[in-house]
Design a protein around this motif. Structure first.
Motif, PDB file in Angstrom:
ATOM      1  N   LEU A 172     -23.750  17.425 -19.771  1.00 23.06           N
ATOM      2  CA  LEU A 172     -23.203  16.230 -19.255  1.00 23.06           C
ATOM      3  C   LEU A 172     -23.833  14.957 -20.212  1.00 23.06           C
ATOM      4  CD1 LEU A 172     -22.490  14.056 -17.281  1.00 23.06           C
ATOM      5  CD2 LEU A 172     -24.898  13.901 -16.408  1.00 23.06           C
ATOM      6  N   SER A 173     -22.560  14.540 -20.867  1.00 20.73           N
ATOM      7  CA  SER A 173     -23.026  13.063 -22.450  1.00 20.73           C
ATOM      8  C   SER A 173     -23.460  12.118 -20.959  1.00 20.73           C
ATOM      9  CB  SER A 173     -22.170  13.246 -22.876  1.00 20.73           C
ATOM     10  OG  SER A 173     -22.478  12.676 -23.968  1.00 20.73           O
ATOM     11  N   ILE A 174     -24.281  11.146 -21.782  1.00 20.61           N
ATOM     12  CA  ILE A 174     -24.936   9.635 -21.013  1.00 20.61           C
ATOM     13  C   ILE A 174     -24.214   8.718 -22.510  1.00 20.61           C
ATOM     14  CG2 ILE A 174     -26.391   8.433 -19.666  1.00 20.61           C
ATOM     15  CD1 ILE A 174     -27.414  11.071 -18.783  1.00 20.61           C
ATOM     16  N   ASN A 175     -23.631   8.129 -21.746  1.00 23.50           N
ATOM     17  CA  ASN A 175     -23.098   6.567 -22.496  1.00 23.50           C
ATOM     18  C   ASN A 175     -24.549   5.750 -22.538  1.00 23.50           C
ATOM     19  OD1 ASN A 175     -20.739   7.856 -23.148  1.00 23.50           O
ATOM     20  ND2 ASN A 175     -20.155   6.511 -22.832  1.00 23.50           N
ATOM     21  N   VAL A 176     -25.107   5.655 -23.692  1.00 23.35           N
ATOM     22  CA  VAL A 176     -25.990   4.709 -23.373  1.00 23.35           C
ATOM     23  C   VAL A 176     -25.838   3.416 -24.432  1.00 23.35           C
ATOM     24  CG1 VAL A 176     -28.649   4.498 -23.368  1.00 23.35           C
ATOM     25  CG2 VAL A 176     -27.467   6.109 -22.647  1.00 23.35           C
ATOM     26  N   ASP A 177     -26.431   2.214 -23.980  1.00 19.22           N
ATOM     27  CA  ASP A 177     -26.249   0.263 -24.458  1.00 19.22           C
ATOM     28  C   ASP A 177     -27.487   0.862 -25.532  1.00 19.22           C
ATOM     29  OD1 ASP A 177     -25.123  -1.602 -25.336  1.00 19.22           O
ATOM     30  OD2 ASP A 177     -25.841  -2.780 -24.125  1.00 19.22           O
ATOM     31  N   TYR A 178     -27.800   1.678 -26.758  1.00 21.62           N
ATOM     32  CA  TYR A 178     -29.251   1.894 -27.558  1.00 21.62           C
ATOM     33  C   TYR A 178     -28.672   1.556 -28.437  1.00 21.62           C
ATOM     34  CZ  TYR A 178     -32.466   4.632 -29.302  1.00 21.62           C
ATOM     35  OH  TYR A 178     -34.012   4.686 -29.536  1.00 21.62           O
ATOM     36  N   PRO A 179     -29.591   0.771 -29.567  1.00 30.53           N
ATOM     37  CA  PRO A 179     -29.183  -0.377 -31.143  1.00 30.53           C
ATOM     38  C   PRO A 179     -29.081   1.409 -31.876  1.00 30.53           C
ATOM     39  CG  PRO A 179     -31.004  -1.583 -29.402  1.00 30.53           C
ATOM     40  CD  PRO A 179     -31.004  -0.289 -28.762  1.00 30.53           C
ATOM     41  N   ASP A 180     -29.468   2.301 -31.765  1.00 29.20           N
ATOM     42  CA  ASP A 180     -29.537   3.294 -32.948  1.00 29.20           C
ATOM     43  C   ASP A 180     -27.857   4.149 -31.960  1.00 29.20           C
ATOM     44  OD1 ASP A 180     -31.509   2.116 -33.320  1.00 29.20           O
ATOM     45  OD2 ASP A 180     -32.977   4.913 -32.968  1.00 29.20           O
ATOM     46  N   PHE A 181     -27.453   3.958 -31.437  1.00 31.58           N
ATOM     47  CA  PHE A 181     -25.996   5.124 -31.075  1.00 31.58           C
ATOM     48  C   PHE A 181     -25.053   4.150 -31.226  1.00 31.58           C
ATOM     49  CE2 PHE A 181     -27.867   7.799 -26.863  1.00 31.58           C
ATOM     50  CZ  PHE A 181     -28.605   8.287 -27.415  1.00 31.58           C
ATOM     51  N   PRO A 182     -23.888   4.859 -31.482  1.00 33.12           N
ATOM     52  CA  PRO A 182     -22.890   3.875 -31.503  1.00 33.12           C
ATOM     53  C   PRO A 182     -22.572   2.769 -30.892  1.00 33.12           C
ATOM     54  CG  PRO A 182     -22.663   6.473 -31.936  1.00 33.12           C
ATOM     55  CD  PRO A 182     -23.689   6.074 -31.656  1.00 33.12           C
ATOM     56  N   PRO A 183     -21.657   1.885 -30.831  1.00 35.39           N
ATOM     57  CA  PRO A 183     -21.354   0.852 -30.274  1.00 35.39           C
ATOM     58  C   PRO A 183     -20.476   1.542 -28.735  1.00 35.39           C
ATOM     59  CG  PRO A 183     -20.194   0.318 -32.133  1.00 35.39           C
ATOM     60  CD  PRO A 183     -20.965   1.381 -31.915  1.00 35.39           C
ATOM     61  N   LEU A 184     -20.788   1.395 -27.598  1.00 33.31           N
ATOM     62  CA  LEU A 184     -19.983   1.313 -26.477  1.00 33.31           C
ATOM     63  C   LEU A 184     -19.103   1.918 -26.233  1.00 33.31           C
ATOM     64  CD1 LEU A 184     -22.433  -0.290 -23.363  1.00 33.31           C
ATOM     65  CD2 LEU A 184     -22.750   1.923 -24.047  1.00 33.31           C
ATOM     66  N   PRO A 185     -18.044   1.033 -26.234  1.00 31.67           N
ATOM     67  CA  PRO A 185     -16.569   1.832 -26.640  1.00 31.67           C
ATOM     68  C   PRO A 185     -16.220   2.893 -27.458  1.00 31.67           C
ATOM     69  CG  PRO A 185     -17.108  -0.635 -27.030  1.00 31.67           C
ATOM     70  CD  PRO A 185     -17.999  -0.151 -27.517  1.00 31.67           C
ATOM     71  N   LEU A 186     -16.584   2.719 -28.521  1.00 34.16           N
ATOM     72  CA  LEU A 186     -17.230   4.322 -29.727  1.00 34.16           C
ATOM     73  C   LEU A 186     -17.669   5.259 -29.092  1.00 34.16           C
ATOM     74  CD1 LEU A 186     -15.754   5.872 -32.098  1.00 34.16           C
ATOM     75  CD2 LEU A 186     -17.814   5.001 -33.109  1.00 34.16           C
ATOM     76  N   GLN A 187     -18.578   5.426 -28.128  1.00 34.13           N
ATOM     77  CA  GLN A 187     -19.020   6.340 -27.191  1.00 34.13           C
ATOM     78  C   GLN A 187     -18.060   7.131 -26.382  1.00 34.13           C
ATOM     79  OE1 GLN A 187     -23.517   5.496 -25.957  1.00 34.13           O
ATOM     80  NE2 GLN A 187     -23.718   3.829 -27.301  1.00 34.13           N
ATOM     81  N   ALA A 188     -17.676   6.347 -25.361  1.00 36.71           N
ATOM     82  CA  ALA A 188     -16.429   5.851 -24.421  1.00 36.71           C
ATOM     83  C   ALA A 188     -15.816   6.560 -24.729  1.00 36.71           C
ATOM     84  CB  ALA A 188     -16.049   4.810 -23.777  1.00 36.71           C
ATOM     85  N   ALA A 189     -14.954   6.305 -26.028  1.00 32.10           N
ATOM     86  CA  ALA A 189     -14.265   7.233 -26.217  1.00 32.10           C
ATOM     87  C   ALA A 189     -14.610   8.716 -27.100  1.00 32.10           C
ATOM     88  CB  ALA A 189     -13.357   6.775 -27.998  1.00 32.10           C
ATOM     89  N   ILE A 190     -15.815   8.830 -28.019  1.00 33.59           N
ATOM     90  CA  ILE A 190     -15.804  10.208 -28.160  1.00 33.59           C
ATOM     91  C   ILE A 190     -15.414  11.081 -26.728  1.00 33.59           C
ATOM     92  CG2 ILE A 190     -17.629  12.250 -29.228  1.00 33.59           C
ATOM     93  CD1 ILE A 190     -17.921   8.623 -31.284  1.00 33.59           C
TER      94      ILE A 190
END
Length: 355
Positions: A49-67
């Motif tokens: 279960l991969s969790i998308n997070v609005d975290y500055p050290d992560f890729p932008p949310l749209p890219l997290q979602a696409a992946i």
């Protein structure tokens, strides 16, 4: 004596059982568009279960979602993901409707849960400059929507209690390294910010406010320092479950000091706990700061080592040295039925993935 040993062996798993037993890591972050995470998960017998997070050290949310959507399409039986929402525009007209629409779109693309992060309570402010806490009634429209759709909310609120202590008083080295490298989240350095107690109180008011919401307290609901405190939380809120992601060393520190109490906790709350690690695969970054669990550059080995170490502690009675607490710790040897719930059945139930 031999009969007793044989019965014990049959009631618990061994290290050799690790890869063959169905498992689900209910808290990871798969933020790289490759097959490495899925490959090691398949090898070790895990769903994710991969969790998308609005975290500055992560890729932008749209890219997290696409992946996440791409990985789910590649292996929908193994890969699941949780969406999140932006706090941009919170408190302005139409924010609830826009947020619900975004959540519905993510659910239609396969998301199984929604995540809120520690920026609520620790960072975000409304248009008037006031700090936003999770129990703010302006979240009610979104939470009602999740309740109606039977969508779980995963909430990372606050931080480990170590976050409010001096480095030399922290109980684990992994917390020590993380907060040393993330001073903006190290609350001991920011006494003007909300206290640990105030953040936990806001979280508890929120859960009480939404008794029909399936609430998942990420990271042991930030009560990792005491299984007694976590037991009280679970007793108070029957709609709550928790994952143990990135808090296993705090559990081990407690079982080192009181083995029987920690094992009894896992037995009593076997239907309310979910296995997770917080394993994070991010794009390579030479300037990346310390993560918890730590990153070494060999992601497949990191995942395999973490998963096998946790299995050894939770499923067997073997001893292992835990560097983060500088101690040898005996495994809990939880019964097979409990391991099956902790590692698989509870997450499948909570996230409505089937039996």
């Amino acid at each position: 004596m031999m009969l007793a040993a044989s019965a014990h062996a049959q009631s618990t798993y061994a290290d050799a059982d690790f890869a063959r037993v169905p498992k689900l890591d209910a808290h990871v972050h798969a933020n790289v568009d490759d097959q490495a995470f899925l490959a090691i998960a398949a090898k070790d017998g895990f769903e994710l279960l991969s969790i998308n997070v609005d975290y500055p050290d992560f890729p932008p949310l749209p890219l997290q979602a696409a992946i996440a959507e791409k990985k789910r399409a590649a292996d929908p039986g193994r890969f699941h993901y949780a969406t999140t929402f932006s706090m941009k525009g919170f408190g302005t007209p139409g924010w609830t409707e826009r947020t619900n629409a975004a959540i519905d779109a993510a659910l239609a693309r396969g998301a199984v849960a929604v995540k809120v992060w520690k920026n609520i309570g620790m960072v975000e402010r409304d248009p008037e400059g006031k700090r936003i806490f999770l129990d703010d009634p302006r979240f009610d429209g979104v939470m009602k929507h999740l309740e109606e759709r039977h969508v779980p909310l995963i909430a990372h609120q606050g931080e480990p209690k170590n976050c409010w202590l001096p480095l030399d008083q922290m109980s684990t080295d992994n917390d020590r390294s993380y907060f040393r490298e993330h001073p903006e989240y190290y609350m001991y350095l920011h006494p003007e910010e909300p206290s640990y107690e105030s953040l936990m109180a806001a979280r508890d008011r929120f859960v009480a406010r939404h008794p029909h919401l399936s609430f998942v307290g990420a990271h042991m609901a930030s009560l990792e320092w005491s299984v007694d405190a976590l037991a009280k939380f679970l007793d108070r809120f029957p709609n709550a479950t928790v994952d143990i992601a990135a808090r296993i060393t705090q559990v081990q520190a407690q079982s080192r000091d009181d083995y029987g109490k920690v094992r009894a906790f896992f037995l009593k709350y076997q239907d309310r706990l979910m296995y997770g690690t917080d394993l994070t695969q991010n794009p390579p970054d030479p300037n990346a700061r310390a993560q918890n669990p730590p990153a070494t550059g060999d992601f497949a080995k990191e995942a395999d080592d973490a998963w096998r170490s946790d299995w050894h502690y939770l499923a067997t009675d073997g001893s292992e040295h835990v560097g983060a607490i500088k101690a040898d710790v005996k495994g809990l040897a939880l019964p097979r039925t409990v391991i099956d719930k902790l590692y698989y059945r509870n997450a499948r139930r909570v996230f409505r993935l089937g039996s």
